[in-house]
Scaffold this motif. Sequence first.
Motif, PDB file in Angstrom:
ATOM      1  N   ALA A 156       0.830  -1.196   0.000  1.00 51.92           N
ATOM      2  CA  ALA A 156       0.000   0.000   0.000  1.00 51.92           C
ATOM      3  C   ALA A 156       0.868   1.251   0.000  1.00 51.92           C
ATOM      4  O   ALA A 156       1.955   1.276   0.589  1.00 51.92           O
ATOM      5  N   VAL A 157       0.382   2.286  -0.682  1.00 49.46           N
ATOM      6  CA  VAL A 157       1.037   3.590  -0.685  1.00 49.46           C
ATOM      7  C   VAL A 157      -0.013   4.650  -0.384  1.00 49.46           C
ATOM      8  O   VAL A 157      -1.202   4.468  -0.683  1.00 49.46           O
ATOM      9  N   PRO A 158       0.403   5.778   0.200  1.00 44.54           N
ATOM     10  CA  PRO A 158      -0.557   6.850   0.452  1.00 44.54           C
ATOM     11  C   PRO A 158      -0.916   7.581  -0.829  1.00 44.54           C
ATOM     12  O   PRO A 158      -0.121   7.665  -1.769  1.00 44.54           O
ATOM     13  N   VAL A 159      -2.122   8.114  -0.860  1.00 47.17           N
ATOM     14  CA  VAL A 159      -2.552   9.009  -1.931  1.00 47.17           C
ATOM     15  C   VAL A 159      -2.480  10.430  -1.382  1.00 47.17           C
ATOM     16  O   VAL A 159      -3.107  10.741  -0.361  1.00 47.17           O
ATOM     17  N   LEU A 160      -1.698  11.284  -2.036  1.00 49.14           N
ATOM     18  CA  LEU A 160      -1.483  12.650  -1.565  1.00 49.14           C
ATOM     19  C   LEU A 160      -2.473  13.610  -2.212  1.00 49.14           C
ATOM     20  O   LEU A 160      -2.986  13.359  -3.306  1.00 49.14           O
ATOM     21  N   ASP A 161      -2.730  14.722  -1.535  1.00 47.07           N
ATOM     22  CA  ASP A 161      -3.738  15.658  -2.013  1.00 47.07           C
ATOM     23  C   ASP A 161      -3.403  16.228  -3.386  1.00 47.07           C
ATOM     24  O   ASP A 161      -4.308  16.543  -4.171  1.00 47.07           O
ATOM     25  N   ASP A 162      -2.119  16.388  -3.680  1.00 43.47           N
ATOM     26  CA  ASP A 162      -1.736  16.976  -4.965  1.00 43.47           C
ATOM     27  C   ASP A 162      -1.354  15.931  -6.006  1.00 43.47           C
ATOM     28  O   ASP A 162      -0.762  16.259  -7.032  1.00 43.47           O
ATOM     29  N   ASP A 163      -1.679  14.674  -5.769  1.00 44.05           N
ATOM     30  CA  ASP A 163      -1.330  13.617  -6.715  1.00 44.05           C
ATOM     31  C   ASP A 163      -2.055  13.789  -8.042  1.00 44.05           C
ATOM     32  O   ASP A 163      -3.217  14.206  -8.097  1.00 44.05           O
TER      33      ASP A 163
END
Length: 216
Positions: A156-163
């Motif tokens: 799993a990886v995080p999803v960032l707001d500016d992705d």
Amino acid sequence: MTRRRTAILISGRGSNMEALIQAARDPSFPAEIALVLSNRPGAGGLDKASQAGVPTAVVDHRSHPDRDGFEAAMQAQLQAHGVEFVCLAGFMRILTAGFIARWEDRLINIHPSLLPAFRGLRTHERALAEGVRIHGCTVHYVVPELDAGPIIAQAAVPVLDDDTAETLGARVLQAEHALYPFGLSLAAGGRARREGQRVRVAGGKPQPALVSPLLD
């Protein structure tokens, strides 16, 4: 230790293929890469495999009138190289149920999502559209239903707001390069045992939760 002779099937540049080849350089790894096979003569991964000293073959799907003929030609190449295990790594052809049955529990794939979420294509765009906070990748056994096989391992990886789809995809791909060799080692080494739709992994340990967003 007997290392299982493994083929990697590709259609493109072969970045996951490179990760598998690199992992298999370790003599303690339970699989050796015996063949890289592509359905596209111009696939960039073929040159990379040759440079790494791995035998390559091309079975152009356009040279066969139907899928059965195409898969028979692939099967002949796999047999000629003594292949015991198959990894799909960006192989952009749908395999028939007959071919999959022939390689049951010896055919694995990596998919760029946390299955069963986002089966199929455009996984990163769809993850962003749905607003998920955690995305990732999955190594799974291949079954006739697309992206529905028993799950061996996930990252799993995080999803960032500016992705964007590109930045999120790059983060997932980096995770794939670590996860796929690990998943192959579990499956080829016998630590992963399929029980119906679930996979039991010998010696598995719980991991801390990934939380996204992580606040101060």
